[in-house]
Enzyme design. Structure first.
Site, PDB file in Angstrom:
ATOM      1  N   CYS A 152      51.950 -67.865  65.274  1.00 19.42           N
ATOM      2  CA  CYS A 152      50.762 -68.641  64.913  1.00 19.42           C
ATOM      3  C   CYS A 152      49.707 -68.625  66.015  1.00 19.42           C
ATOM      4  O   CYS A 152      48.536 -68.381  65.750  1.00 19.42           O
ATOM      5  CB  CYS A 152      51.145 -70.080  64.575  1.00 19.42           C
ATOM      6  SG  CYS A 152      52.185 -70.209  63.121  1.00 19.42           S
ATOM      7  N   HIS A 153      50.110 -68.898  67.242  1.00 19.72           N
ATOM      8  CA  HIS A 153      49.142 -68.994  68.333  1.00 19.72           C
ATOM      9  C   HIS A 153      49.592 -68.283  69.603  1.00 19.72           C
ATOM     10  O   HIS A 153      48.985 -68.466  70.657  1.00 19.72           O
ATOM     11  CB  HIS A 153      48.808 -70.461  68.624  1.00 19.72           C
ATOM     12  CG  HIS A 153      48.227 -71.147  67.443  1.00 19.72           C
ATOM     13  ND1 HIS A 153      48.967 -71.985  66.642  1.00 19.72           N
ATOM     14  CD2 HIS A 153      46.987 -71.097  66.902  1.00 19.72           C
ATOM     15  CE1 HIS A 153      48.199 -72.425  65.659  1.00 19.72           C
ATOM     16  NE2 HIS A 153      47.006 -71.903  65.788  1.00 19.72           N
ATOM     17  N   GLY A 154      50.689 -67.514  69.534  1.00 15.44           N
ATOM     18  CA  GLY A 154      51.088 -66.659  70.639  1.00 15.44           C
ATOM     19  C   GLY A 154      51.927 -67.291  71.735  1.00 15.44           C
ATOM     20  O   GLY A 154      52.012 -66.742  72.830  1.00 15.44           O
TER      21      GLY A 154
END
Length: 188
Positions: A152-154
């Site tokens: 999703c956001h690393g």
């Protein structure tokens, strides 16, 4: 000589004794108290968890089929649960990291059960926004630290499921669990 008239209430009041009005007040307050308990008790009882929730309160996981280096996904309280069998190399890599340099400083020993350092049990929910990280399934991306990677956001987690890179503020949560045998754990 004056004589005292008998009113009929002196026997009930008896000077310091309980009068009829006091008795009625005590009885009314007692009745109201019993009524309040009768109303409040069901309201409090309805806040207890239901039978289906209590059934999910713990989960048993069989570890016998998990090979070193493998991880499995299962569920606990309707959320993903990761169980990883760490290899000696993964354990030494996790131990080599100075915990004081981490965003959420924890050692591998703090995240595992004494004497069972090779078994890492964590909730499979990223601590950033609740996505499910990759890395527990066969062939999934594990991120640059070999643990878990949140697509999703690393956010990247290491082999001890500690946050190493990305926006996640905390390590993957370790739920309460215990070993029921050498090849089984009870989570919850």
């Amino acid at each position: 000589m004056a004589t005292a008239e008998h009113t009929g209430t002196e026997g009930l009041s008896g000077g310091d004794g309980v009068r009829r009005r006091d008795f009625i007040n005590i009885a009314a307050v007692s009745f109201a108290g019993v009524g309040a308990v009768a109303v409040v008790l069901p309201l409090i009882n309805q806040m207890n968890p239901s039978a289906d929730v209590l059934a999910l309160a713990s989960s048993e996981v069989d570890l016998s089929a998990i090979q070193p280096g493998q991880a499995i996904k299962t569920t606990f309280r309707s959320q993903p649960l990761f169980v990883r069998h760490l290899t000696p190399k993964e354990i030494s890599e996790a131990d080599a990291v100075d915990a004081s340099t981490l965003r959420d400083p924890q050692t591998l020993e703090e995240r595992t059960v004494d004497g069972k350092k090779q078994w890492l049990v964590t909730m499979g929910v990223c601590t950033h926004l609740g996505c499910v990280p990759l890395g527990a399934g066969e062939g999934e991306v594990r991120g640059e630290y070999g643990g878990y990677f949140c697509p999703c956001h690393g956010s990247s987690y290491d082999t001890a499921a500690r946050i190493r890179k990305g926006p996640a503020p905390l390590n993957l949560e370790v739920p309460e669990y215990k070993f029921t045998s050498d090849t089984a754990i009870l989570v919850g």
